[in-house]
Scaffold this motif. Structure first.
Motif, PDB file in Angstrom:
ATOM      1  N   TYR A 150       0.840  -1.202   0.000  1.00  0.00           N
ATOM      2  CA  TYR A 150       0.000   0.000   0.000  1.00  0.00           C
ATOM      3  C   TYR A 150       0.871   1.245   0.000  1.00  0.00           C
ATOM      4  O   TYR A 150       1.805   1.368   0.805  1.00  0.00           O
ATOM      5  CB  TYR A 150      -0.889  -0.009   1.240  1.00  0.00           C
ATOM      6  CG  TYR A 150      -1.880   1.135   1.311  1.00  0.00           C
ATOM      7  CD1 TYR A 150      -1.527   2.357   1.876  1.00  0.00           C
ATOM      8  CD2 TYR A 150      -3.175   0.990   0.837  1.00  0.00           C
ATOM      9  CE1 TYR A 150      -2.418   3.402   1.953  1.00  0.00           C
ATOM     10  CE2 TYR A 150      -4.092   2.029   0.906  1.00  0.00           C
ATOM     11  CZ  TYR A 150      -3.706   3.235   1.464  1.00  0.00           C
ATOM     12  OH  TYR A 150      -4.613   4.265   1.536  1.00  0.00           O
ATOM     13  N   GLN A 210      -2.545  -2.656   3.723  1.00  0.00           N
ATOM     14  CA  GLN A 210      -3.763  -1.882   3.528  1.00  0.00           C
ATOM     15  C   GLN A 210      -3.657  -0.519   4.195  1.00  0.00           C
ATOM     16  O   GLN A 210      -2.775  -0.259   5.012  1.00  0.00           O
ATOM     17  CB  GLN A 210      -4.963  -2.640   4.127  1.00  0.00           C
ATOM     18  CG  GLN A 210      -5.346  -3.894   3.361  1.00  0.00           C
ATOM     19  CD  GLN A 210      -6.022  -3.587   2.043  1.00  0.00           C
ATOM     20  OE1 GLN A 210      -6.314  -2.436   1.721  1.00  0.00           O
ATOM     21  NE2 GLN A 210      -6.276  -4.618   1.257  1.00  0.00           N
ATOM     22  N   GLY A 211      -4.616   0.364   3.838  1.00  0.00           N
ATOM     23  CA  GLY A 211      -4.581   1.723   4.339  1.00  0.00           C
ATOM     24  C   GLY A 211      -4.877   1.864   5.807  1.00  0.00           C
ATOM     25  O   GLY A 211      -4.540   2.876   6.408  1.00  0.00           O
ATOM     26  N   TRP A 212      -5.515   0.856   6.414  1.00  0.00           N
ATOM     27  CA  TRP A 212      -5.864   0.987   7.823  1.00  0.00           C
ATOM     28  C   TRP A 212      -4.674   0.675   8.732  1.00  0.00           C
ATOM     29  O   TRP A 212      -4.725   0.929   9.931  1.00  0.00           O
ATOM     30  CB  TRP A 212      -7.037   0.091   8.183  1.00  0.00           C
ATOM     31  CG  TRP A 212      -6.704  -1.366   8.180  1.00  0.00           C
ATOM     32  CD1 TRP A 212      -6.854  -2.239   7.153  1.00  0.00           C
ATOM     33  CD2 TRP A 212      -6.147  -2.129   9.265  1.00  0.00           C
ATOM     34  NE1 TRP A 212      -6.422  -3.480   7.516  1.00  0.00           N
ATOM     35  CE2 TRP A 212      -5.989  -3.451   8.807  1.00  0.00           C
ATOM     36  CE3 TRP A 212      -5.781  -1.818  10.567  1.00  0.00           C
ATOM     37  CZ2 TRP A 212      -5.469  -4.460   9.608  1.00  0.00           C
ATOM     38  CZ3 TRP A 212      -5.260  -2.823  11.377  1.00  0.00           C
ATOM     39  CH2 TRP A 212      -5.115  -4.120  10.889  1.00  0.00           C
ATOM     40  N   GLU A 213      -3.610   0.149   8.170  1.00  0.00           N
ATOM     41  CA  GLU A 213      -2.436  -0.204   8.970  1.00  0.00           C
ATOM     42  C   GLU A 213      -1.561   1.021   9.227  1.00  0.00           C
ATOM     43  O   GLU A 213      -1.724   2.069   8.599  1.00  0.00           O
ATOM     44  CB  GLU A 213      -1.606  -1.259   8.239  1.00  0.00           C
ATOM     45  CG  GLU A 213      -2.337  -2.555   8.006  1.00  0.00           C
ATOM     46  CD  GLU A 213      -1.530  -3.482   7.112  1.00  0.00           C
ATOM     47  OE1 GLU A 213      -1.252  -3.104   5.964  1.00  0.00           O
ATOM     48  OE2 GLU A 213      -1.177  -4.585   7.578  1.00  0.00           O
TER      49      GLU A 213
END
Lengths: 111, 113
Positions: free
Chosen positions: B31, B97-100
């Protein structure tokens, strides 16, 4: 566009004071809540990522709590030091792909 | 590891000029994303990519193009620079991913006259 609010906008404390900031975010479709520390002329650095309601994280004198049901997170700094002076950002994720950042709380700690 | 690198550090453009901001990471992250930071505003997402060959728009994509031909590189192109694009641009990456946790580059300061 998701709304992530941080308060206060700025804070000036004396060395040794304890302080806390608030991050408010949508309580629906929660995936993750981040806190970052951003020093002047540098890039943001991650402090915590929290994903579960009731999560509490701690790193040295800094800790954070999370309430996903009511949509807020607190960041606490115990015994502030001048080197804690920075902007503290929170960021909210409602899914896998993106983060929405708040405008930050600028902390100044005077010796 | 160098982490996330960005070039140039500072750039001055004239209105209408085009340029590419470079971003590279050596952590094998899938990402990658671009943000802009303006006074009184939070970091705002411009474009992001979840892997080579895949890109998507963020909150403020107009005036910017991206491509992701390799895992390591994620350049941001300004097609015809405008004064409203004067900003500090940050590239970031995360493992999947972007939430990490996001790992940020040092930033590129852009001035459009």
């Amino acid at each position: 566009i998701l709304n992530v609010e941080q308060s206060p906008q700025s804070l000036h404390v004396q060395e040794g004071d304890s302080t806390n900031f608030t991050c408010s975010f949508p309580s629906s479709n929660f995936y993750a809540l981040h806190w970052y520390r951003w020093e002047t002329a540098k890039s943001p650095e991650a402090l915590f990522v929290m994903t579960l309601n009731g999560d509490e994280k701690k790193k040295g004198r800094i800790s954070a709590t999370l309430n996903t049901k009511e949509g807020y997170s607190y960041l606490y700094i115990k015994g502030s030091q001048p080197e804690d002076s920075a902007t503290y950002l929170c960021a909210f994720s409602s899914g896998y792909s993106t983060l929405t950042f708040g405008k930050g709380t600028m902390l100044l700690v005077s010796p | 590891n160098a982490g996330v690198t960005q070039t140039p550090k500072f750039q001055v453009l004239k209105t209408g000029q085009s340029m590419t901001l470079q971003c590279a990471q050596d952590m094998n992250h899938e990402y990658m994303s671009w943000y802009r930071q303006d006074p009184g505003m939070g970091l705002r997402l411009i474009h992001y990519s979840v892997g080579a060959g895949i890109t998507d728009q963020g909150e403020v994509p107009n005036g910017y193009n991206v491509s992701r031909s390799t895992t390591e590189d994620f350049p941001l192109r300004l097609l015809s620079a405008a004064p409203s694009q004067t900003s500090v641009y940050f590239c970031a990456s995360s493992p999947k991913q972007g939430w990490e946790t996001q790992y940020f580059g040092p930033g590129t300061r852009l001035l459009v006259l």
